[in-house]
Write an enzyme that holds these catalytic residues in place. Structure first.
Site, PDB file in Angstrom:
ATOM      1  N   ASP A  29      45.847  30.216  15.251  1.00 22.12           N
ATOM      2  CA  ASP A  29      45.422  31.906  15.627  1.00 22.12           C
ATOM      3  C   ASP A  29      45.851  32.313  16.878  1.00 22.12           C
ATOM      4  O   ASP A  29      45.966  31.644  17.964  1.00 22.12           O
ATOM      5  CB  ASP A  29      43.799  31.803  15.587  1.00 22.12           C
ATOM      6  CG  ASP A  29      43.143  31.102  14.634  1.00 22.12           C
ATOM      7  OD1 ASP A  29      43.583  30.700  13.699  1.00 22.12           O
ATOM      8  OD2 ASP A  29      41.824  31.234  14.755  1.00 22.12           O
ATOM      9  N   GLU A 203      35.876  34.374   9.460  1.00 27.39           N
ATOM     10  CA  GLU A 203      36.245  34.003  10.777  1.00 27.39           C
ATOM     11  C   GLU A 203      36.833  35.034  11.480  1.00 27.39           C
ATOM     12  O   GLU A 203      37.325  36.108  11.220  1.00 27.39           O
ATOM     13  CB  GLU A 203      37.336  32.792  10.682  1.00 27.39           C
ATOM     14  CG  GLU A 203      36.800  31.471   9.969  1.00 27.39           C
ATOM     15  CD  GLU A 203      37.708  30.638  10.025  1.00 27.39           C
ATOM     16  OE1 GLU A 203      37.255  29.379  10.065  1.00 27.39           O
ATOM     17  OE2 GLU A 203      38.820  30.806   9.389  1.00 27.39           O
TER      18      GLU A 203
HETATM   19  C1  FRU Z   1      40.771  30.074  12.180  1.00 26.70           C
HETATM   20  C2  FRU Z   1      40.008  29.229  12.724  1.00 26.70           C
HETATM   21  C3  FRU Z   1      38.904  29.754  13.744  1.00 26.70           C
HETATM   22  C4  FRU Z   1      38.738  28.589  14.728  1.00 26.70           C
HETATM   23  C5  FRU Z   1      39.998  28.120  14.793  1.00 26.70           C
HETATM   24  C6  FRU Z   1      40.188  26.712  15.251  1.00 26.70           C
HETATM   25  O1  FRU Z   1      42.008  29.888  11.589  1.00 26.70           O
HETATM   26  O2  FRU Z   1      39.345  28.153  11.913  1.00 26.70           O
HETATM   27  O3  FRU Z   1      37.617  30.091  13.018  1.00 26.70           O
HETATM   28  O4  FRU Z   1      38.356  29.221  15.999  1.00 26.70           O
HETATM   29  O5  FRU Z   1      41.034  28.166  13.781  1.00 26.70           O
HETATM   30  O6  FRU Z   1      41.699  26.111  15.521  1.00 26.70           O
END
Ligand code: FRU
Length: 437
Positions: A29, A203
């Site tokens: 992300d 998320e």
């Molecule tokens: C989304 C996610 C978020 C988390 C991160 C962990 O892709 O699952 O929810 O903070 O990646 O790397």
């Protein structure tokens, strides 16, 4: 146009030439997207030592134009006990935290601390007094702790004279809102959801105003439009306490497979809403065969709202390779050879993109139906704009009302473009050129 710290473009197989990729190792992300003192900051979920997910830390890159990025050292590293999960960054201009001064305000990162034993996720602060180059952890962390194992991805902004946090309760399919005067003490305002798509964890939310409406972005995994990860959005009003959706119909940000966890930049100079997503899908992200890095960002896209739909326009589109055409029924083929090609067009009032012949099932087997997307539209003719880089294609149809983002195994430098049916004004610009700064 991605410039690596060495000054040379990465030239490995499938290394994108005008999308951000880390020089080495895993990325997911985008985090902490913010503009400050002439620089766009892109922090990102990063494993600094391996090419798979793990050791989650905030990597860092800066750009003055959103096109050429300079990767900097890791900004917030993990520890043996905790990972630094997704979050956002703000500039504390009024020095509400006391971390900086009004003359030299702190850049504050608000991130999720994830306990490696999976017992807890809570929200924490780290601040920088040197334009994001180095961060110090706040000694009073965590600042928001519900003693929950699934509570993450805070997006914080200064709205109506207070800090507003938009944060996910993933397994409850809810987005929670909190307010704070100083980023340290948080008051619960409300929750939104479950609503529309709930086939996976919610998320990476984002909340922003466009015209006289508010938009709430919610990524979910799995349960996306086609397979695995996807991002939906709601349109409504923010009344200072609650998000009230106009309706709860499903709206997808992207009809492709590979645009996830995207959010917008805070503090852009002219208030434009500029979005970046992670160009991959949890369904197969771990095995996408690139090295020594894995993961790319989408092109930056300016978001606007037309009627009840988000419209996406690539920032800096005139400088990068693209193909444009209009069609009232027909298709184009972007071919490496007779067997390897991507087909894009309009048939039976559906826009389609077929990457079936642009994938390597040998390198990464996935069900064939994942490789073709189509969406019904309400006009008889449509204009398409396509950005094809090594290993990816982004299609924007009808002025950016429909976006399709897909990883592929095609190298645009080797391709030619042909058409069948009613295809007009076919233009290919900068295709196959090597891009240097
Ligand atoms: C989304 C996610 C978020 C988390 C991160 C962990 O892709 O699952 O929810 O903070 O990646 O790397």
């Amino acid at each position: 146009m991605i410039k690596h710290p060495s000054g040379a473009l990465g030239d490995e197989k499938y290394r994108p030439q005008f999308h951000f990729t880390p020089k080495e190792n895993w990325m997911n992300d985008p985090n902490g997207l913010i503009y400050y003192k002439g620089e766009y900051h892109l922090f990102f979920q990063h494993n600094p030592t391996e090419n798979i997910w793990g050791n989650m830390s905030w990597g860092h890159a800066v750009s003055t134009d959103l096109q050429r990025w300079e990767e900097l050292p890791v900004a917030i590293p993990c520890t043996d006990e905790v990972g630094i999960f997704s979050g956002s960054a703000v500039i504390d201009y009024t020095n509400s935290t006391g971390f900086g001064t009004v003359e030299n305000p702190a850049m504050v990162a608000i991130y999720t601390e994830h306990k490696n034993d999976k017992s807890k996720q809570s929200q924490c602060l780290a601040f920088s007094l040197d334009n994001g180059r180095t961060f110090t952890q706040y000694e009073g962390n965590p600042v928001l702790d519900l003693q929950m194992s699934e509570f993450r991805d805070p997006k914080v902004q200064w709205i109506d004279n207070q800090w507003l946090m938009t944060v996910a309760l993933p397994d409850l399919h809810q987005i929670a809102f909190y307010s704070s005067p100083d980023l340290k003490s948080w008051k619960h305002l409300s929750n939104f959801g479950p609503a529309a798509e709930i086939g996976g964890c919610w998320e990476c939310p984002d909340l922003f105003k466009l015209n006289d409406k508010w938009v709430l972005l919610v990524s979910l995994n799995p349960g996306g439009y086609q397979v695995g990860s996807g991002t939906q959005y709601f349109i409504g009003q923010w009344n200072g306490k609650e998000f009230i959706a106009d309706d709860i119909q499903t709206r997808w940000l992207d009809y492709g497979r590979d645009n996830y966890a995207g959010v917008t930049f805070n503090n852009t100079p002219d208030g434009r809403k500029i979005f970046l997503g992670w160009m991959s899908n949890w369904e197969y992200a771990h095995t996408f065969p690139t090295q020594p890095w894995r993961g790319a960002m989408t092109l930056p896209r300016e978001l606007t709202l037309e009627a009840d739909r988000l419209v996406q326009k690539v920032v800096g589109a005139s400088e990068i390779p693209k193909i444009t055409f209009s069609t009232s029924g027909g298709s184009i083929r972007i071919s490496e050879n007779e067997d390897r090609f991507i087909e894009i067009g309009l048939r039976e009032q559906k826009i389609f993109i077929d990457c079936t012949r642009a994938w390597s099932q040998a390198a990464l087997p996935i069900p064939k139906e994942f490789l073709l997307q189509e969406i019904a539209i309400d006009t008889n003719a449509v204009k398409c704009e396509i950005f094809i880089d090594r290993g990816s294609i982004e299609l924007f149809a009808d002025g950016g009302k429909y976006a399709f983002t897909n990883l592929t195994f095609i190298d645009p430098a080797l391709t030619s473009v042909t058409s069948t049916g009613e295809i007009h004004n076919l233009v290919t610009a900068n295709l196959g050129q090597t891009h240097q700064n």
